[in-house]
Each structure stands twice: as structure tokens, then as C-alpha cells.
Design a protein around this motif. Structure first.
Motif, mmCIF file in Angstrom:
data_model
loop_
_atom_site.group_PDB
_atom_site.id
_atom_site.type_symbol
_atom_site.label_atom_id
_atom_site.label_comp_id
_atom_site.label_asym_id
_atom_site.label_seq_id
_atom_site.Cartn_x
_atom_site.Cartn_y
_atom_site.Cartn_z
ATOM 1 N N LYS A 3 0.829 -1.203 0.000
ATOM 2 C CA LYS A 3 0.000 0.000 0.000
ATOM 3 C C LYS A 3 0.864 1.254 0.000
ATOM 4 O O LYS A 3 0.558 2.226 -0.682
ATOM 5 C CB LYS A 3 -0.932 0.002 1.208
ATOM 6 N N ALA A 4 1.932 1.223 0.783
ATOM 7 C CA ALA A 4 2.827 2.378 0.837
ATOM 8 C C ALA A 4 3.488 2.611 -0.518
ATOM 9 O O ALA A 4 3.606 3.752 -0.980
ATOM 10 C CB ALA A 4 3.887 2.176 1.918
ATOM 11 N N PHE A 5 3.936 1.533 -1.154
ATOM 12 C CA PHE A 5 4.554 1.655 -2.477
ATOM 13 C C PHE A 5 3.562 2.207 -3.492
ATOM 14 O O PHE A 5 3.890 3.089 -4.285
ATOM 15 C CB PHE A 5 5.091 0.296 -2.941
ATOM 16 N N LEU A 6 2.331 1.709 -3.449
ATOM 17 C CA LEU A 6 1.301 2.177 -4.375
ATOM 18 C C LEU A 6 0.985 3.648 -4.136
ATOM 19 O O LEU A 6 0.833 4.424 -5.081
ATOM 20 C CB LEU A 6 0.037 1.328 -4.228
ATOM 21 N N LEU A 7 0.922 4.036 -2.877
ATOM 22 C CA LEU A 7 0.650 5.438 -2.549
ATOM 23 C C LEU A 7 1.769 6.351 -3.048
ATOM 24 O O LEU A 7 1.510 7.404 -3.629
ATOM 25 C CB LEU A 7 0.480 5.597 -1.037
#
Length: 74
Positions: A3-7
Motif C-alpha cells: 500500500k505504501a509503495f502504491l501510494l
């Protein structure tokens, strides 16, 4: 972690997209801003948004009451 990478990826893409736009300006926004009507547009949008939020909260409270009543009856 995903999720952090996608954000971070979406934020970077949004940041790059803003530089891809031209600086020619939007004629309608410039006209509304110069005549002062942009404030009316912003106010109307704000009233609609606040009304929608209030509507959602009242629906949530009603559903909560019905769930409590249903749980109490069982």
C-alpha cells in the motif's frame, strides 16, 4: 508495504502530471475570478458538499438505531 509503495507511486505520477499541463490558463476560470463570480461557485459547491455530509451522518445514525433495535428484539 504494498500500500505504501502504491501510494508513493500514485503521488509521483500525480506530481508529474501537473508539470505536463500547459501554463496557458483557463479562460473561464480567469473570467470568473476577475468578475468575482468564482466565490459564488465555490460557495454553492461548499453548500452542496456540507449538505451531502450531513445527509450521510443522519442516514448512519438511523441505520445505527435500527441495528440496535433489531439486536434488542432478538
Amino acid at each position: 508495504m504494498k500500500k505504501a509503495f502504491l501510494l508513493i507511486l500514485l503521488t509521483c505520477m500525480n506530481f508529474l502530471a501537473t508539470f505536463a499541463q500547459s501554463d496557458s490558463g483557463i479562460e473561464m476560470a480567469t473570467g470568473l475570478r476577475s468578475s468575482g463570480k468564482i466565490y459564488v461557485v465555490v460557495l454553492v459547491l461548499l453548500v452542496i458538499f456540507v449538505g451531502f455530509i450531513i445527509y450521510l451522518f443522519t442516514i448512519d445514525r438511523r441505520i445505527g438505531r435500527l441495528e440496535k433495535r433489531n439486536k434488542k428484539d432478538d
